[in-house]
Write a protein that holds these residues in place. Structure first.
Motif, PDB file in Angstrom:
ATOM      1  N   GLY A  20       0.768  -1.232   0.000  1.00  0.00           N
ATOM      2  CA  GLY A  20       0.000   0.000   0.000  1.00  0.00           C
ATOM      3  C   GLY A  20       0.801   1.284   0.000  1.00  0.00           C
ATOM      4  N   GLY A  21       2.060   1.250  -0.390  1.00  0.00           N
ATOM      5  CA  GLY A  21       2.881   2.444  -0.308  1.00  0.00           C
ATOM      6  C   GLY A  21       3.094   3.187  -1.606  1.00  0.00           C
ATOM      7  N   ASP A  22       2.469   2.770  -2.692  1.00  0.00           N
ATOM      8  CA  ASP A  22       2.694   3.420  -3.981  1.00  0.00           C
ATOM      9  C   ASP A  22       1.911   4.734  -4.038  1.00  0.00           C
ATOM     10  OD1 ASP A  22       2.863   4.237  -6.628  1.00  0.00           O
ATOM     11  OD2 ASP A  22       2.694   2.221  -7.427  1.00  0.00           O
ATOM     12  N   PRO A  23       2.598   5.875  -4.158  1.00  0.00           N
ATOM     13  CA  PRO A  23       1.893   7.164  -4.168  1.00  0.00           C
ATOM     14  C   PRO A  23       0.988   7.353  -5.379  1.00  0.00           C
ATOM     15  CG  PRO A  23       4.223   7.485  -4.620  1.00  0.00           C
ATOM     16  CD  PRO A  23       4.035   6.030  -4.260  1.00  0.00           C
ATOM     17  N   THR A  24       1.166   6.570  -6.446  1.00  0.00           N
ATOM     18  CA  THR A  24       0.306   6.696  -7.631  1.00  0.00           C
ATOM     19  C   THR A  24      -1.012   5.968  -7.447  1.00  0.00           C
ATOM     20  OG1 THR A  24       1.213   4.731  -8.719  1.00  0.00           O
ATOM     21  CG2 THR A  24       2.341   6.823  -9.130  1.00  0.00           C
ATOM     22  N   GLY A  25      -1.149   5.249  -6.346  1.00  0.00           N
ATOM     23  CA  GLY A  25      -2.380   4.506  -6.096  1.00  0.00           C
ATOM     24  C   GLY A  25      -2.341   3.081  -6.615  1.00  0.00           C
ATOM     25  N   GLY A  26      -1.296   2.722  -7.344  1.00  0.00           N
ATOM     26  CA  GLY A  26      -1.158   1.361  -7.848  1.00  0.00           C
ATOM     27  C   GLY A  26      -0.628   0.436  -6.764  1.00  0.00           C
ATOM     28  N   PRO A  27      -0.524  -0.844  -7.066  1.00  0.00           N
ATOM     29  CA  PRO A  27      -0.006  -1.783  -6.063  1.00  0.00           C
ATOM     30  C   PRO A  27       1.471  -1.538  -5.773  1.00  0.00           C
ATOM     31  CG  PRO A  27      -0.315  -2.896  -8.167  1.00  0.00           C
ATOM     32  CD  PRO A  27      -0.868  -1.505  -8.320  1.00  0.00           C
ATOM     33  N   SER A  28       1.869  -1.752  -4.539  1.00  0.00           N
ATOM     34  CA  SER A  28       3.273  -1.598  -4.153  1.00  0.00           C
ATOM     35  C   SER A  28       4.076  -2.777  -4.706  1.00  0.00           C
ATOM     36  CB  SER A  28       3.393  -1.569  -2.635  1.00  0.00           C
ATOM     37  OG  SER A  28       3.095  -2.846  -2.108  1.00  0.00           O
ATOM     38  N   PRO A  29       5.410  -2.675  -4.742  1.00  0.00           N
ATOM     39  CA  PRO A  29       6.216  -3.818  -5.183  1.00  0.00           C
ATOM     40  C   PRO A  29       5.929  -5.072  -4.359  1.00  0.00           C
ATOM     41  CG  PRO A  29       7.575  -1.855  -5.120  1.00  0.00           C
ATOM     42  CD  PRO A  29       6.249  -1.488  -4.503  1.00  0.00           C
ATOM     43  N   GLY A  30       5.705  -4.918  -3.067  1.00  0.00           N
ATOM     44  CA  GLY A  30       5.391  -6.078  -2.228  1.00  0.00           C
ATOM     45  C   GLY A  30       4.095  -6.746  -2.644  1.00  0.00           C
ATOM     46  N   ASP A  31       3.065  -5.931  -2.917  1.00  0.00           N
ATOM     47  CA  ASP A  31       1.787  -6.468  -3.384  1.00  0.00           C
ATOM     48  C   ASP A  31       1.957  -7.185  -4.727  1.00  0.00           C
ATOM     49  OD1 ASP A  31       0.395  -5.427  -1.169  1.00  0.00           O
ATOM     50  OD2 ASP A  31      -0.034  -3.538  -2.217  1.00  0.00           O
ATOM     51  N   GLN A  32       2.735  -6.581  -5.627  1.00  0.00           N
ATOM     52  CA  GLN A  32       2.959  -7.173  -6.944  1.00  0.00           C
ATOM     53  C   GLN A  32       3.686  -8.512  -6.830  1.00  0.00           C
ATOM     54  OE1 GLN A  32       5.144  -4.039  -8.857  1.00  0.00           O
ATOM     55  NE2 GLN A  32       3.311  -3.073  -9.683  1.00  0.00           N
ATOM     56  N   LEU A  33       4.721  -8.567  -5.988  1.00  0.00           N
ATOM     57  CA  LEU A  33       5.466  -9.819  -5.800  1.00  0.00           C
ATOM     58  C   LEU A  33       4.581 -10.902  -5.206  1.00  0.00           C
ATOM     59  CD1 LEU A  33       8.930  -8.662  -4.457  1.00  0.00           C
ATOM     60  CD2 LEU A  33       8.496  -9.972  -6.525  1.00  0.00           C
ATOM     61  N   GLU A  34       3.821 -10.539  -4.177  1.00  0.00           N
ATOM     62  CA  GLU A  34       2.949 -11.516  -3.525  1.00  0.00           C
ATOM     63  C   GLU A  34       1.931 -12.094  -4.506  1.00  0.00           C
ATOM     64  OE1 GLU A  34       0.705 -11.821   0.710  1.00  0.00           O
ATOM     65  OE2 GLU A  34       0.380  -9.974  -0.416  1.00  0.00           O
ATOM     66  N   GLN A  35       1.342 -11.236  -5.316  1.00  0.00           N
ATOM     67  CA  GLN A  35       0.353 -11.681  -6.297  1.00  0.00           C
ATOM     68  C   GLN A  35       0.993 -12.588  -7.355  1.00  0.00           C
ATOM     69  OE1 GLN A  35      -1.406  -8.567  -8.685  1.00  0.00           O
ATOM     70  NE2 GLN A  35      -3.276  -9.747  -8.948  1.00  0.00           N
ATOM     71  N   ALA A  36       2.161 -12.203  -7.875  1.00  0.00           N
ATOM     72  CA  ALA A  36       2.826 -12.993  -8.913  1.00  0.00           C
ATOM     73  C   ALA A  36       3.207 -14.378  -8.391  1.00  0.00           C
ATOM     74  CB  ALA A  36       4.062 -12.256  -9.428  1.00  0.00           C
ATOM     75  N   VAL A  37       3.785 -14.441  -7.199  1.00  0.00           N
ATOM     76  CA  VAL A  37       4.198 -15.732  -6.632  1.00  0.00           C
ATOM     77  C   VAL A  37       2.982 -16.600  -6.338  1.00  0.00           C
ATOM     78  CG1 VAL A  37       5.341 -16.818  -4.656  1.00  0.00           C
ATOM     79  CG2 VAL A  37       6.388 -14.855  -5.784  1.00  0.00           C
ATOM     80  N   ALA A  38       1.900 -15.992  -5.853  1.00  0.00           N
ATOM     81  CA  ALA A  38       0.668 -16.745  -5.561  1.00  0.00           C
ATOM     82  C   ALA A  38       0.091 -17.362  -6.833  1.00  0.00           C
ATOM     83  CB  ALA A  38      -0.361 -15.837  -4.898  1.00  0.00           C
ATOM     84  N   GLN A  39       0.347 -16.734  -7.980  1.00  0.00           N
ATOM     85  CA  GLN A  39      -0.134 -17.243  -9.260  1.00  0.00           C
ATOM     86  C   GLN A  39       0.857 -18.214  -9.909  1.00  0.00           C
ATOM     87  OE1 GLN A  39      -0.911 -13.693 -11.545  1.00  0.00           O
ATOM     88  NE2 GLN A  39      -2.750 -13.201 -10.386  1.00  0.00           N
ATOM     89  N   GLY A  40       1.919 -18.548  -9.184  1.00  0.00           N
ATOM     90  CA  GLY A  40       2.902 -19.494  -9.695  1.00  0.00           C
ATOM     91  C   GLY A  40       3.885 -18.895 -10.684  1.00  0.00           C
ATOM     92  N   GLN A  41       3.955 -17.589 -10.751  1.00  0.00           N
ATOM     93  CA  GLN A  41       4.874 -16.929 -11.669  1.00  0.00           C
ATOM     94  C   GLN A  41       6.242 -16.778 -11.009  1.00  0.00           C
ATOM     95  OE1 GLN A  41       3.087 -13.199 -12.708  1.00  0.00           O
ATOM     96  NE2 GLN A  41       1.201 -14.141 -13.445  1.00  0.00           N
ATOM     97  N   HIS A  42       7.227 -16.462 -11.823  1.00  0.00           N
ATOM     98  CA  HIS A  42       8.590 -16.217 -11.356  1.00  0.00           C
ATOM     99  C   HIS A  42       8.971 -14.810 -11.814  1.00  0.00           C
ATOM    100  CE1 HIS A  42       8.991 -20.409 -10.243  1.00  0.00           C
ATOM    101  NE2 HIS A  42       8.437 -20.698 -11.408  1.00  0.00           N
ATOM    102  N   PRO A  43       8.614 -13.794 -11.024  1.00  0.00           N
ATOM    103  CA  PRO A  43       8.818 -12.418 -11.472  1.00  0.00           C
ATOM    104  C   PRO A  43      10.277 -11.999 -11.489  1.00  0.00           C
ATOM    105  CG  PRO A  43       8.022 -12.447  -9.221  1.00  0.00           C
ATOM    106  CD  PRO A  43       7.992 -13.872  -9.710  1.00  0.00           C
ATOM    107  N   VAL A  44      10.589 -11.076 -12.396  1.00  0.00           N
ATOM    108  CA  VAL A  44      11.888 -10.425 -12.437  1.00  0.00           C
ATOM    109  C   VAL A  44      11.772  -9.184 -11.563  1.00  0.00           C
ATOM    110  CG1 VAL A  44      13.520  -9.162 -13.900  1.00  0.00           C
ATOM    111  CG2 VAL A  44      12.455 -11.255 -14.740  1.00  0.00           C
ATOM    112  N   VAL A  45      12.735  -8.993 -10.669  1.00  0.00           N
ATOM    113  CA  VAL A  45      12.725  -7.836  -9.777  1.00  0.00           C
ATOM    114  C   VAL A  45      13.948  -6.983 -10.096  1.00  0.00           C
ATOM    115  CG1 VAL A  45      12.752  -7.070  -7.377  1.00  0.00           C
ATOM    116  CG2 VAL A  45      11.564  -9.186  -7.986  1.00  0.00           C
TER     117      VAL A  45
END
Length: 83
Positions: A20-45
């Motif tokens: 919840g820390g993205d000032p643009t209102g979008g998902p934070s990097p933590g939210d994005q990572l959590e969602q990608a891993v939960a979907q079985g993806q292997h995100p590039v950071v």
């Protein structure tokens, strides 16, 4: 000879990088990572302006100008995904 698998990296995010820390209102990097891993993806950071340390193994510490991008739209990130 058995294949040796290195341990997975461990990521701990704090403050604006966590949730919840993205000032643009979008998902934070933590939210994005959590969602990608939960979907079985292997995100590039991609991380910029972090200090590298050597405490209990290698670690990265953020400074005021640090940024994190999850699955950035960059040719280098696409190459890593295809690897």
């Amino acid at each position: 000879m058995p294949r040796v698998v290195p341990p997975s990296p461990q990521v701990t995010l704090w403050d604006k990088f966590a949730t919840g820390g993205d000032p643009t209102g979008g998902p934070s990097p933590g939210d994005q990572l959590e969602q990608a891993v939960a979907q079985g993806q292997h995100p590039v950071v991609a991380m910029k302006a972090f200090r590298v340390g050597d405490f209990n193994g290698k670690n990265l510490s953020s400074i005021g100008s640090s940024t994190i991008l999850v699955d950035p739209d960059r040719p280098e990130a696409r190459q890593l995904k295809a690897w």
